[in-house]
Design a protein around this motif. Structure first.
Motif, short mmCIF file in Angstrom:
data_model
loop_
_atom_site.label_atom_id
_atom_site.label_comp_id
_atom_site.label_asym_id
_atom_site.label_seq_id
_atom_site.Cartn_x
_atom_site.Cartn_y
_atom_site.Cartn_z
N ILE A 176 20.36 29.54 24.63
CA ILE A 176 21.80 29.64 24.90
C ILE A 176 22.17 31.12 25.01
O ILE A 176 21.85 31.91 24.11
N VAL A 177 22.82 31.49 26.11
CA VAL A 177 23.23 32.88 26.32
C VAL A 177 24.69 32.90 26.80
O VAL A 177 25.25 31.86 27.16
N SER A 178 25.27 34.09 26.81
CA SER A 178 26.60 34.29 27.38
C SER A 178 26.49 35.32 28.50
O SER A 178 25.74 36.30 28.37
N LYS A 179 27.24 35.09 29.57
CA LYS A 179 27.14 35.98 30.73
C LYS A 179 28.49 36.05 31.44
O LYS A 179 29.21 35.05 31.52
N LYS A 180 28.83 37.24 31.94
CA LYS A 180 30.05 37.42 32.71
C LYS A 180 29.80 36.95 34.16
O LYS A 180 28.80 37.30 34.77
N ILE A 181 30.75 36.17 34.68
CA ILE A 181 30.68 35.75 36.08
C ILE A 181 32.02 36.04 36.75
O ILE A 181 33.06 36.11 36.10
N GLN A 182 31.97 36.20 38.07
CA GLN A 182 33.18 36.55 38.82
C GLN A 182 33.89 35.29 39.30
O GLN A 182 33.26 34.33 39.73
N LEU A 183 35.23 35.33 39.23
CA LEU A 183 36.03 34.24 39.77
C LEU A 183 36.30 34.52 41.25
O LEU A 183 36.73 35.61 41.62
N VAL A 184 36.03 33.53 42.08
CA VAL A 184 36.14 33.68 43.53
C VAL A 184 37.06 32.61 44.08
O VAL A 184 36.84 31.41 43.83
N PRO A 185 38.12 32.97 44.82
CA PRO A 185 39.00 31.94 45.40
C PRO A 185 38.27 31.13 46.47
O PRO A 185 37.57 31.69 47.31
N ASP A 186 38.44 29.83 46.40
CA ASP A 186 37.76 28.94 47.34
C ASP A 186 38.66 28.75 48.56
O ASP A 186 39.42 27.78 48.67
N THR A 187 38.60 29.70 49.50
CA THR A 187 39.44 29.63 50.70
C THR A 187 38.68 28.96 51.83
O THR A 187 37.48 29.15 52.00
N LEU A 188 39.42 28.16 52.59
CA LEU A 188 38.86 27.41 53.71
C LEU A 188 39.63 27.77 54.99
O LEU A 188 40.70 28.39 54.92
N PRO A 189 39.10 27.42 56.15
CA PRO A 189 39.83 27.72 57.39
C PRO A 189 41.25 27.17 57.43
O PRO A 189 42.12 27.73 58.08
N ASN A 190 41.50 26.06 56.70
CA ASN A 190 42.85 25.47 56.71
C ASN A 190 43.64 25.81 55.43
O ASN A 190 44.63 25.17 55.12
N THR A 191 43.21 26.84 54.70
CA THR A 191 43.97 27.25 53.52
C THR A 191 45.37 27.71 53.92
O THR A 191 46.37 27.35 53.28
N LEU A 192 45.45 28.49 54.98
CA LEU A 192 46.75 28.94 55.50
C LEU A 192 47.13 28.11 56.72
O LEU A 192 46.26 27.63 57.46
N ALA A 193 48.43 27.97 56.92
CA ALA A 193 48.91 27.24 58.09
C ALA A 193 48.55 28.02 59.37
O ALA A 193 48.22 29.21 59.32
N GLU A 194 48.67 27.33 60.48
CA GLU A 194 48.33 27.95 61.77
C GLU A 194 49.24 29.16 62.02
O GLU A 194 50.45 29.12 61.77
N ASN A 195 48.62 30.24 62.48
CA ASN A 195 49.29 31.51 62.79
C ASN A 195 49.76 32.28 61.54
O ASN A 195 50.53 33.22 61.66
N TYR A 196 49.28 31.87 60.36
CA TYR A 196 49.57 32.62 59.13
C TYR A 196 48.29 33.32 58.68
O TYR A 196 47.19 32.76 58.78
N PHE A 197 48.47 34.53 58.15
CA PHE A 197 47.32 35.34 57.77
C PHE A 197 47.61 36.02 56.42
O PHE A 197 48.76 36.18 56.02
N PHE A 198 46.54 36.41 55.74
CA PHE A 198 46.70 37.11 54.47
C PHE A 198 47.27 38.50 54.72
O PHE A 198 46.76 39.27 55.54
N ALA A 199 48.34 38.82 54.01
CA ALA A 199 48.96 40.14 54.13
C ALA A 199 48.58 41.03 52.95
O ALA A 199 49.02 42.19 52.89
N SER A 200 47.79 40.50 52.02
CA SER A 200 47.35 41.28 50.86
C SER A 200 46.03 40.70 50.36
O SER A 200 45.69 39.55 50.68
N PRO A 201 45.29 41.48 49.60
CA PRO A 201 44.11 40.92 48.95
C PRO A 201 44.51 39.79 48.00
O PRO A 201 45.64 39.77 47.50
#
Length: 221
Positions: free
Chosen positions: A119-144
């Motif tokens: 049994i060990v402990s380890k740091k892991i990174q949280l990653v957002p699970d984004t998909l092609p349909n995460t944003l509506a059509e013609n919408y884009f990320f304006a920030s990280p």
């Protein structure tokens, strides 16, 4: 009368036979594999019995077959992660003492296999699970995409942690997003890992801004 005599004779023969010595048979001997569960964890089902060949009195062998008043043999492993097996010759003396009402002839299985990890402990990174349909059509990320915290500590068997490959996906829980996003989301492990792993955080704050790009057709005179 004939039937009664036959039953009586058969019963007498059976009782007489069971009182005799020097019978040999193969039985399944229950076992429990013991180890420090604060330091190690089994990642597969552990063996619960081992086949042994024993010799002895008919009554004693019958009890073994019927598992009457039979306690499992406790096998203590000091460092079960060092190798995934145990050669049964190493426990032959312990087994002989455990089945002392009979004589141990042989442990039929030469090896017991198991899978027990450190049994060990380890740091892991949280990653957002984004998909092609995460944003509506013609919408884009304006920030990280902001994740708070960005990392969490996971504790459990090292082989299961390694399957995460250093990341844990966070589902946003929405599709076709059209507005700025800021939510406290649960951290969840998939079903195959939940029984083995624990996280030091239960939630993550996910935030990002979006922008719409609108299409417009211009007519030139």
């Amino acid at each position: 009368m004939v039937v009664l005599c036959l039953v009586t004779a058969t019963t007498f023969w059976l009782l007489n036979a069971l009182n005799k010595d020097n019978y040999t048979t193969i039985v399944n001997q229950p076992i429990t594999i013991e180890f420090d569960q604060s330091e190690y964890m089994a990642v597969e089902n552990l063996p619960k019995e081992v086949k042994i060949q024993i010799n002895g009195n008919g009554w004693d062998l019958l009890k073994k077959h019927l598992k009457i008043n039979e306690d499992p043999l406790e096998i203590l492993l000091e460092d079960p992660s060092r190798q995934p097996y145990l050669v049964t010759d190493d426990i032959s003396s312990q087994m002989a003492e455990h089945v002392s009402t009979t004589d141990l002839v042989d442990i039929v299985q030469d090896t017991l296999f198991f899978s027990i990890d450190k049994i060990v402990s380890k740091k892991i990174q949280l990653v957002p699970d984004t998909l092609p349909n995460t944003l509506a059509e013609n919408y884009f990320f304006a920030s990280p995409i902001s994740m708070d915290p960005e990392f969490v500590s996971v504790t459990g068997p090292i082989s299961i942690i390694e399957q995460l490959e250093g990341n844990l996906l966070v589902e946003l829980g929405e599709k076709e997003i059209k507005n700025h996003f800021s939510k406290l989301l649960p951290l969840e492990l998939d079903k195959s890992k939940k029984q083995y792993l624990t996280l030091d955080e239960e939630t993550v704050q996910v935030s990002f801004q979006i922008v719409a790009f609108l299409e417009k057709t211009l007519t030139l005179d």
